[in-house]
Design an enzyme around this catalytic site. Structure first.
Site, PDB file in Angstrom:
ATOM      1  N   GLU A 224      22.286 -43.734 -39.668  1.00  0.00           N
ATOM      2  CA  GLU A 224      23.598 -43.379 -39.138  1.00  0.00           C
ATOM      3  C   GLU A 224      24.731 -44.213 -39.744  1.00  0.00           C
ATOM      4  O   GLU A 224      25.789 -43.678 -40.089  1.00  0.00           O
ATOM      5  CB  GLU A 224      23.604 -43.547 -37.613  1.00  0.00           C
ATOM      6  CG  GLU A 224      22.830 -42.472 -36.864  1.00  0.00           C
ATOM      7  CD  GLU A 224      23.577 -41.150 -36.813  1.00  0.00           C
ATOM      8  OE1 GLU A 224      24.661 -41.035 -37.389  1.00  0.00           O
ATOM      9  OE2 GLU A 224      23.054 -40.217 -36.177  1.00  0.00           O
ATOM     10  N   SER A 225      24.549 -45.510 -39.838  1.00  0.00           N
ATOM     11  CA  SER A 225      25.669 -46.384 -40.213  1.00  0.00           C
ATOM     12  C   SER A 225      25.331 -47.417 -41.275  1.00  0.00           C
ATOM     13  O   SER A 225      26.211 -48.167 -41.695  1.00  0.00           O
ATOM     14  CB  SER A 225      26.169 -47.131 -38.976  1.00  0.00           C
ATOM     15  OG  SER A 225      25.160 -48.015 -38.490  1.00  0.00           O
TER      16      SER A 225
END
Length: 269
Positions: free
Chosen positions: A141-142
């Site tokens: 995700e990040s």
């Protein structure tokens, strides 16, 4: 392949985890001492800027002949020292791509899966999410960037939208967070873990289905998902999720989870 092994109950690797060697001084990029000097002065942002320029092939800091796997891995080590795991994982992937042999490539792999935010990931287990799975989700995700923000306004390490984070906070009996709260690593991981745990319960513990719902929303899950899982397990659902993005998302995180399970990274003490 990771999903197929999960379905069949076949481990990916029967060996023991080993410590990834730290790059020696001669393997580091030429500007390594400049980076260390910046770190010693507390200028982590400037150090990360130099490393980012090296990754981007900026000729001012990256001579054309200095792009081998050892130099990239040395740069990755410096990025982790600077507290920039997102940059460190990208540099580790550059080292993997530059490797000249399978043995050189596999020696790099552990650097691409750092035990970032280990305390927060351990706390996620108390909410019902395996630590390796939460690491894998946050990496996808990040890339462990606490200030990450997507074009769709998903925020923080777990890339939750504010409404989903507020639902998770309510289930945890906490006050509804504002946007800035989602940039706090502990909250971001806690809310992401609580939301994922809710999806795992909703979808009978089937990880790829829960991941597809986390990615695109529960309403996008195929009505026949139980039939698909019964017929071919995790592997088949990864191929037949409702859209190509969800398929890729479930595949990647399943593979990352396998890496975290089998490498079993821990913070050096």
């Amino acid at each position: 392949r990771a999903a197929a092994r999960e379905t069949l109950g076949v481990p990916a690797w029967a060996g023991r985890p080993v410590a990834a060697p730290r790059p020696a001084g001669e393997d580091e990029p030429a500007f390594a001492e400049d980076v260390r000097a910046l770190l010693a002065d507390g200028r982590e942002g400037d150090a990360a800027l130099l490393l980012g320029r090296w990754l981007a092939h900026d000729v001012r800091v990256a001579p054309p002949g200095e792009r081998d796997a050892a130099a990239a891995l040395g740069a990755a080590s410096l990025a982790f020292d600077a507290g920039r795991p997102a940059l460190g994982t990208r540099l580790a992937e550059a080292a993997f791509a530059a490797a000249r042999s399978d043995s050189e490539a596999w020696a790099v792999v552990p650097w691409a899966y750092p035990p970032a935010f280990e305390r927060e990931m351990a706390a996620a287990e108390t909410l019902g999410v395996e630590r390796a799975l939460m690491w894998a989700l946050v990496r996808q995700e990040s890339r462990f960037d606490p200030r990450a923000r997507s074009r769709s306004d998903a925020l923080g390490l777990a890339q939750l939208k504010l409404a989903a984070a507020q639902d998770a906070a309510r289930l945890l009996h906490e006050r509804a967070p504002g946007e800035e709260a989602l940039y706090e690593p502990a909250r971001a991981v806690r809310y992401g873990a609580r939301y994922l745990a809710q999806l795992l319960r909703r979808f009978d513990g089937c990880v790829p289905v829960a991941l597809a719902a986390y990615n695109a929303g529960p309403a996008t899950i195929r009505r026949d998902w139980r039939e698909i899982v019964a017929r071919g397990g995790d592997a088949l659902f990864c191929e037949l999720a409702s859209n190509a993005d969800s398929q890729d998302y479930a595949r990647r995180i399943t593979g990352f989870r396998t890496a975290y399970r089998e490498l079993r990274p821990t913070t050096a003490r």
